[in-house]
Write a protein that holds these residues in place. Structure first.
Motif, PDB file in Angstrom:
ATOM      1  N   ARG A   8       0.838  -1.199   0.000  1.00 14.69           N
ATOM      2  CA  ARG A   8       0.000   0.000   0.000  1.00 14.69           C
ATOM      3  C   ARG A   8       0.871   1.246   0.000  1.00 14.69           C
ATOM      4  O   ARG A   8       1.872   1.319   0.717  1.00 14.69           O
ATOM      5  CB  ARG A   8      -0.924  -0.004   1.229  1.00 14.69           C
ATOM      6  CG  ARG A   8      -1.930   1.112   1.192  1.00 14.69           C
ATOM      7  CD  ARG A   8      -2.990   0.946   2.250  1.00 14.69           C
ATOM      8  NE  ARG A   8      -2.463   1.173   3.581  1.00 14.69           N
ATOM      9  CZ  ARG A   8      -3.187   1.026   4.684  1.00 14.69           C
ATOM     10  NH1 ARG A   8      -4.441   0.636   4.606  1.00 14.69           N
ATOM     11  NH2 ARG A   8      -2.663   1.258   5.862  1.00 14.69           N
TER      12      ARG A   8
ATOM     13  N   ASP B  76       0.010   5.632   3.782  1.00 12.99           N
ATOM     14  CA  ASP B  76      -1.316   6.084   4.240  1.00 12.99           C
ATOM     15  C   ASP B  76      -1.127   6.991   5.450  1.00 12.99           C
ATOM     16  O   ASP B  76      -1.552   6.690   6.559  1.00 12.99           O
ATOM     17  CB  ASP B  76      -2.168   4.851   4.604  1.00 12.99           C
ATOM     18  CG  ASP B  76      -3.596   5.228   4.985  1.00 12.99           C
ATOM     19  OD1 ASP B  76      -4.028   6.339   4.649  1.00 12.99           O
ATOM     20  OD2 ASP B  76      -4.272   4.399   5.628  1.00 12.99           O
TER      21      ASP B  76
ATOM     22  N   ARG C 260      -5.491  12.778   3.948  1.00  7.07           N
ATOM     23  CA  ARG C 260      -5.192  11.423   4.412  1.00  7.07           C
ATOM     24  C   ARG C 260      -4.900  10.545   3.194  1.00  7.07           C
ATOM     25  O   ARG C 260      -5.575  10.667   2.161  1.00  7.07           O
ATOM     26  CB  ARG C 260      -6.415  10.918   5.194  1.00  7.07           C
ATOM     27  CG  ARG C 260      -6.432   9.459   5.557  1.00  7.07           C
ATOM     28  CD  ARG C 260      -5.773   9.160   6.885  1.00  7.07           C
ATOM     29  NE  ARG C 260      -5.458   7.740   6.951  1.00  7.07           N
ATOM     30  CZ  ARG C 260      -6.209   6.833   7.542  1.00  7.07           C
ATOM     31  NH1 ARG C 260      -7.292   7.207   8.176  1.00  7.07           N
ATOM     32  NH2 ARG C 260      -5.860   5.567   7.524  1.00  7.07           N
TER      33      ARG C 260
ATOM     34  N   MET D 223      -7.273   5.222   0.958  1.00  7.51           N
ATOM     35  CA  MET D 223      -8.224   6.332   1.144  1.00  7.51           C
ATOM     36  C   MET D 223      -8.674   6.960  -0.169  1.00  7.51           C
ATOM     37  O   MET D 223      -8.816   8.179  -0.286  1.00  7.51           O
ATOM     38  CB  MET D 223      -7.603   7.402   2.055  1.00  7.51           C
ATOM     39  CG  MET D 223      -7.570   6.977   3.497  1.00  7.51           C
ATOM     40  SD  MET D 223      -9.237   7.116   4.221  1.00  7.51           S
ATOM     41  CE  MET D 223      -9.099   6.043   5.620  1.00  7.51           C
TER      42      MET D 223
ATOM     43  N   MET E  35      -8.127   0.991  -2.278  1.00  4.13           N
ATOM     44  CA  MET E  35      -8.764   0.673  -1.002  1.00  4.13           C
ATOM     45  C   MET E  35     -10.161   1.292  -1.065  1.00  4.13           C
ATOM     46  O   MET E  35     -10.313   2.480  -1.370  1.00  4.13           O
ATOM     47  CB  MET E  35      -8.036   1.348   0.169  1.00  4.13           C
ATOM     48  CG  MET E  35      -6.693   0.804   0.542  1.00  4.13           C
ATOM     49  SD  MET E  35      -6.750  -0.761   1.440  1.00  4.13           S
ATOM     50  CE  MET E  35      -7.522  -0.359   2.981  1.00  4.13           C
TER      51      MET E  35
ATOM     52  N   GLU F  59     -12.554   2.267   1.422  1.00  5.66           N
ATOM     53  CA  GLU F  59     -12.643   2.403   2.875  1.00  5.66           C
ATOM     54  C   GLU F  59     -13.293   3.713   3.289  1.00  5.66           C
ATOM     55  O   GLU F  59     -13.272   4.067   4.464  1.00  5.66           O
ATOM     56  CB  GLU F  59     -11.256   2.231   3.526  1.00  5.66           C
ATOM     57  CG  GLU F  59     -10.191   3.151   2.962  1.00  5.66           C
ATOM     58  CD  GLU F  59      -8.799   2.913   3.552  1.00  5.66           C
ATOM     59  OE1 GLU F  59      -8.681   2.330   4.638  1.00  5.66           O
ATOM     60  OE2 GLU F  59      -7.821   3.331   2.910  1.00  5.66           O
TER      61      GLU F  59
ATOM     62  N   ASP G 190     -11.729   1.433   8.501  1.00  5.92           N
ATOM     63  CA  ASP G 190     -12.120   2.832   8.298  1.00  5.92           C
ATOM     64  C   ASP G 190     -13.554   2.939   7.804  1.00  5.92           C
ATOM     65  O   ASP G 190     -14.293   3.828   8.234  1.00  5.92           O
ATOM     66  CB  ASP G 190     -11.155   3.514   7.318  1.00  5.92           C
ATOM     67  CG  ASP G 190      -9.898   3.973   8.023  1.00  5.92           C
ATOM     68  OD1 ASP G 190     -10.029   4.700   9.018  1.00  5.92           O
ATOM     69  OD2 ASP G 190      -8.800   3.594   7.614  1.00  5.92           O
TER      70      ASP G 190
ATOM     71  N   ARG H  16     -12.571   4.342  16.118  1.00  5.64           N
ATOM     72  CA  ARG H  16     -11.841   3.350  15.324  1.00  5.64           C
ATOM     73  C   ARG H  16     -11.568   2.049  16.086  1.00  5.64           C
ATOM     74  O   ARG H  16     -11.723   0.950  15.561  1.00  5.64           O
ATOM     75  CB  ARG H  16     -10.537   4.008  14.862  1.00  5.64           C
ATOM     76  CG  ARG H  16      -9.506   3.105  14.236  1.00  5.64           C
ATOM     77  CD  ARG H  16      -9.821   2.860  12.785  1.00  5.64           C
ATOM     78  NE  ARG H  16      -9.008   1.793  12.302  1.00  5.64           N
ATOM     79  CZ  ARG H  16      -8.131   1.879  11.309  1.00  5.64           C
ATOM     80  NH1 ARG H  16      -7.989   2.984  10.665  1.00  5.64           N
ATOM     81  NH2 ARG H  16      -7.424   0.850  10.944  1.00  5.64           N
TER      82      ARG H  16
HETATM   83 MG    MG Z   1      -7.760   2.222   6.528  1.00  6.94          MG
END
Ligand code: MG
Ligand code: PEP
Length: 555
Positions: free
Chosen positions: A340, A343, A359, A393, A422, A424, A448, A458
């Motif tokens: 990934r 992030d 983000r 994101m 992703m 999310e 998320d 979270r």
């Molecule tokens: Mg996440």
């Protein structure tokens, strides 16, 4: 530190101390208390002896620097380069002239004994870091404290012993965790944070850890029997017999389950009625990759690169990223490795991004050089794996197109890796059809997604709420979008290994589950016990029933 078992366990009613889960697992055993507030007696060294005392303090710092370098070397030999880098930073701190100057003043001017001067000087340094108001620097403060404690112990002639049982300390640094994890059953800290390096090292080494228990935990007696529940983030003092038995049974169950997982690693992850799933692992270290492969993971479904750079003072240079990634990817030759993009943001904001509001991909697209630097590092470090690049994101298809454009600029004749999004955020799920058209795969980030859809904290959104109709509908829409585009859909949030949610996700038609390395075997076994047709019907019925309930309530 007193010897384990030095005092008899107090008889008394069970007491629960609550903290935060930093590394999962259960431990049961006698407490080994590493620090106790106010335990050092006030003693003043006479002026004539102070320069010898200062020599002792300086020597202790040198010994500790050497020890930390040795630990780092051992970690490096074991392929644990990120952990080694973390511990090496501790060795550098031991040579900090500011710390040395503080120790000198405390010994020469105030007559403090070497051990106390080392701890107090480290505490002063730590307080300064903590007061900068930066949560990440505040967590580095723990590393400085740990260094002071370690050097103080050496100055008093204490060498690191073989510690077994449940360690209780105010804080621990990553070097302590790496060294003590070999024998410790679990770790309970008064302070610390889940994103602290100590917690990252504990998770990757599979040692249960609870942090943020507060000063009360330092009142635990050396040798007192405790039960630590790393999943729930609690420690039980004077545990009832039933609690001890249950904890022992759970620890044994986990041990046996792991042994079985390793033994069954070659069996396919296929439901009773022949539906095949791909089980991948989430990882951020070579240790986790190794564990995942031993338990039969087919590859990596989520490599969280940002965890390697939470201390960064600037976007990490390409060569540095490649050097961190290469040892993590090395055991994955020929297998899928989903890496990934950084992030950053939210609770994963490095010092140089303090104050930034974005983000994940949003931040990277604002820093195109940094995006290209990371893509170049991935293509370079991932040349022996089946590389998939995962974009965090995502909220729009344009972001995926922008990543592909940047990728094209760094390929330099090499073949392009797959690119996936992703899903999310609610925005991404609502636009899953359009996003899927730009992607080679999709990955549902249920952590998320659940939090954002339901407005939950979270830490509490990682399990059951994913089965809430509002979340399930978005998952369902995403899976349909993936099917329509002819691309696989993965789930890499915690729901993928949640016993309640996993069968529903499978029933909705996800193709791949990516789970914590330590849970790969357990999930593969659960898949073998599932009936796909029944899961599909249950998932559909669940959606319809919840929808009918919701309609009934509003009507
Ligand atoms: Mg996440
Ligand atoms: C998620 O949000 O589900 C996810 C896997 O990403 P992270 O937990 O790293 O935010």
């Amino acid at each position: 530190m007193g010897p384990p078992g030095a005092r008899r366990a107090q008889i008394g009613p069970e007491r629960t101390l609550r903290g935060v889960s930093a590394a999962p697992g259960v431990a049961c055993g006698r407490a080994v208390v590493l620090d106790r507030a106010g335990a050092h007696e006030a003693k003043t060294i006479p002026p004539a002896d102070r320069s010898a005392e200062l020599d002792r303090a300086r020597h202790a710092l040198e010994v500790v620097a050497e020890e930390m370098e040795q630990i780092a070397l051992r970690l490096r030999d074991a392929g644990r380069h990120p952990e080694a880098d973390i511990v090496e930073t501790g060795a550098l701190m031991a040579g900090d002239p500011g710390l040395a100057a503080r120790v000198e003043t405390l010994v020469m001017k105030s007559g403090r004994p070497a051990a106390d001067a080392l701890r107090e000087a480290a505490e002063e340094n730590a307080m300064e870091l903590a007061q900068l108001g930066d949560p990440f620097l505040a967590e580095r403060a723990d590393d400085v404290r740990s260094l002071g404690r370690r050097a103080g112990a050496r100055a008093s002639g204490l060498m690191p012993g073989v510690v077994s049982g449940v360690l209780v300390a105010s804080t621990l640094g990553p070097a302590d965790v790496a060294e003590l994890a070999i024998n410790a059953g679990g770790m309970a800290l008064a302070g610390g944070g889940v994103t602290a390096h100590a917690a990252i090292v504990a998770r990757s080494l599979g040692v249960p850890m609870v942090v943020g228990l507060g000063p009360e935990v330092l009142e635990v007696e050396d040798g007192e029997e405790v039960v630590l529940d790393g999943d729930a983030g609690v420690i039980f003092r004077h545990p009832e017999r039933g609690r001890i038995d249950a904890a022992r049974a759970e620890a044994k169950r986990r041990r046996i389950a792991r042994e079985q997982a390793v033994a069954n690693r070659l069996q396919p992850a296929q439901t009773k009625d022949g539906h095949r799933l791909r089980i991948l692992a989430n990882a951020a270290s070579a240790a986790e990759v190794q564990e995942a492969l031993q338990q039969g993971a087919e590859g990596i479904g989520l490599l969280r690169t940002e965890l390697l750079f939470l201390d960064s003072q600037a976007w990490p240079p390409s060569a540095l990223q490649a050097s961190f990634l290469s040892p993590i990817l090395a055991p994955l030759a020929g297998r899928v490795a989903t890496v990934r993009l950084l992030d950053f943001g939210g609770d994963k904001t490095p010092p140089f991004l303090r104050g930034a509001t974005g983000r994940g991909i949003e931040l990277l697209l604002e820093a195109p050089d940094a995006l290209r630097a990371q893509l170049a590092a991935l293509v370079d470090a991932g040349r022996n794996v089946e590389l998939r690049i995962l974009v965090p994101m995502v909220t729009s298809p344009e972001q995926i197109r922008a990543v592909r454009d940047a990728l094209a600029q760094v390929l330099d004749g090499r073949s392009a890796p797959q690119v996936g999004a992703m899903i999310e955020t609610p925005d991404a799920a609502h636009r899953a059809d359009a996003i899927a058209k730009e992607c080679d795969f999709l990955s549902l980030g249920t952590n998320d997604l659940t939090q954002l859809v339901l407005g939950l904290d979270r830490e509490h959104s990682k399990s059951a709420p994913v089965t809430d109709l509002r979340v399930l509908r978005l998952i369902d829409a995403t899976v349909r979008a993936g099917k329509a585009a002819g691309i696989p859909v993965d789930v890499c949030g915690e729901a993928a290994s949640d016993p309640e949610a996993m069968p529903i996700l499978v029933g909705l038609g996800v193709d791949e589950l990516s789970v914590a390395a330590a849970r790969v075997g357990e999930v593969r076994q659960s898949i073998r016990e599932l009936d796909f047709k029944a899961s599909r019907e249950a998932a559909r019925k669940g959606l319809l029933d919840q929808a009918a309930d919701a309609a009934g309530q509003s009507g």
